[in-house]
Write a protein that holds these residues in place. Sequence first.
Motif, PDB file in Angstrom:
ATOM      1  N   LEU A   1       0.888  -1.167   0.000  1.00 54.15           N
ATOM      2  CA  LEU A   1       0.000   0.000   0.000  1.00 54.15           C
ATOM      3  C   LEU A   1       0.923   1.213   0.000  1.00 54.15           C
ATOM      4  O   LEU A   1       2.013   1.170   0.584  1.00 54.15           O
ATOM      5  N   ASP A   2       0.487   2.299  -0.624  1.00 58.54           N
ATOM      6  CA  ASP A   2       1.322   3.499  -0.694  1.00 58.54           C
ATOM      7  C   ASP A   2       1.584   4.052   0.711  1.00 58.54           C
ATOM      8  O   ASP A   2       0.820   3.788   1.646  1.00 58.54           O
TER       9      ASP A   2
ATOM     10  N   THR B   1      -1.448   5.573   2.049  1.00 57.09           N
ATOM     11  CA  THR B   1      -2.661   4.739   2.076  1.00 57.09           C
ATOM     12  C   THR B   1      -2.692   3.985   3.398  1.00 57.09           C
ATOM     13  O   THR B   1      -1.652   3.547   3.899  1.00 57.09           O
TER      14      THR B   1
ATOM     15  N   HIS C   1      -0.053   2.274  -7.769  1.00 54.90           N
ATOM     16  CA  HIS C   1      -0.946   3.441  -7.601  1.00 54.90           C
ATOM     17  C   HIS C   1      -2.267   3.270  -8.366  1.00 54.90           C
ATOM     18  O   HIS C   1      -2.803   4.247  -8.905  1.00 54.90           O
ATOM     19  N   GLN C   2      -2.763   2.052  -8.448  1.00 56.60           N
ATOM     20  CA  GLN C   2      -3.869   1.812  -9.389  1.00 56.60           C
ATOM     21  C   GLN C   2      -5.115   2.658  -9.121  1.00 56.60           C
ATOM     22  O   GLN C   2      -5.691   3.212 -10.046  1.00 56.60           O
ATOM     23  N   VAL C   3      -5.528   2.739  -7.872  1.00 58.71           N
ATOM     24  CA  VAL C   3      -6.775   3.472  -7.597  1.00 58.71           C
ATOM     25  C   VAL C   3      -6.580   4.959  -7.943  1.00 58.71           C
ATOM     26  O   VAL C   3      -7.422   5.574  -8.604  1.00 58.71           O
ATOM     27  N   LYS C   4      -5.449   5.507  -7.532  1.00 56.06           N
ATOM     28  CA  LYS C   4      -5.188   6.927  -7.814  1.00 56.06           C
ATOM     29  C   LYS C   4      -5.148   7.172  -9.322  1.00 56.06           C
ATOM     30  O   LYS C   4      -5.695   8.155  -9.816  1.00 56.06           O
TER      31      LYS C   4
ATOM     32  N   LEU D   1      -7.224   7.360   1.030  1.00 57.55           N
ATOM     33  CA  LEU D   1      -7.428   5.993   0.523  1.00 57.55           C
ATOM     34  C   LEU D   1      -7.192   4.978   1.633  1.00 57.55           C
ATOM     35  O   LEU D   1      -6.174   5.036   2.337  1.00 57.55           O
TER      36      LEU D   1
HETATM   37  N1  URA Z   1      -4.113   2.022  -5.242  1.00 66.69           N
HETATM   38  C1  URA Z   1      -3.378   3.125  -4.979  1.00 66.69           C
HETATM   39  O1  URA Z   1      -3.390   4.083  -5.727  1.00 66.69           O
HETATM   40  N2  URA Z   1      -2.644   3.109  -3.852  1.00 66.69           N
HETATM   41  C2  URA Z   1      -2.613   2.093  -2.980  1.00 66.69           C
HETATM   42  O2  URA Z   1      -1.925   2.154  -1.957  1.00 66.69           O
HETATM   43  C3  URA Z   1      -3.390   0.959  -3.261  1.00 66.69           C
HETATM   44  C4  URA Z   1      -4.141   0.948  -4.415  1.00 66.69           C
END
Ligand code: URA
Length: 241
Positions: free
Chosen positions: A103-104, A107, A189-192, A205
Amino acid sequence: MQIRLDKYLADMGIGTRSQVKQYIKKKQVQVNGAYPKGAEQKVDTEQDLVTYQGRQMVYAAYEYYMFYKPKGCVSAATDSRHKTVLDYFQNQRRKDLFPVGRLDLDTEGMLLITNDGEFAHNLLAPGKHVPKTYYARISGRVTEEDVVCFAKGLDIGEKKLTLPGELKILSGEEAFSEIELTIMEGKFHQVKRMFEAVGKQVVYLKRISMGGVKLDSSLKPGEYRTVTEEELRVLKGCKRK
Ligand code: URA
């Protein structure tokens, strides 16, 4: 499983390999009621009865923890600038623990910690499509069009579109929205990056579940507990949700 006696004792946190060799020499260790020939003697982790200073050992090959990763620590074994997730596990006897994925730094949320490489691989391998759900706060209004874009897959600058993501809008105002997003991949960084692809920014997040298991609501940031038998069955794929 047959392993060397010194490894057995070191795995159980009795001491380092060289310390436990000394304990064996000093006759503080017995195997099935007898003093072992040496540190290299093989023991059967299921059958043999090993004692240290008269205390019986129970060998656990693998350990599994659910950790509530706080912000500001890195998902790595070592780091020169920041605290690492493993710094929270220094009291644990096993010294071969590692985080299942990353996790970042900013995050927070659920991170599994184990020493079982196959278990980690099965949760992380791209082809396994293990679901991960995040709660996020987004600057700007997340719309139903965004929900459709996420469901189709997004261009985040990789060769292919992302796999479909299930986006739920929990609340949405002009300046700020709250969402839940379930994705089946774990790109950097998938969700971002998915939100950037629709022109929005993630400002907070938190991972709230992984592989069908939810982050325990009684854990506070920085706390962890052992994964239950039932959770382990789910995570190992018996009942993937
Ligand atoms: N996606 C993100 O951008 N950051 C994370 O830490 C996990 C998933």
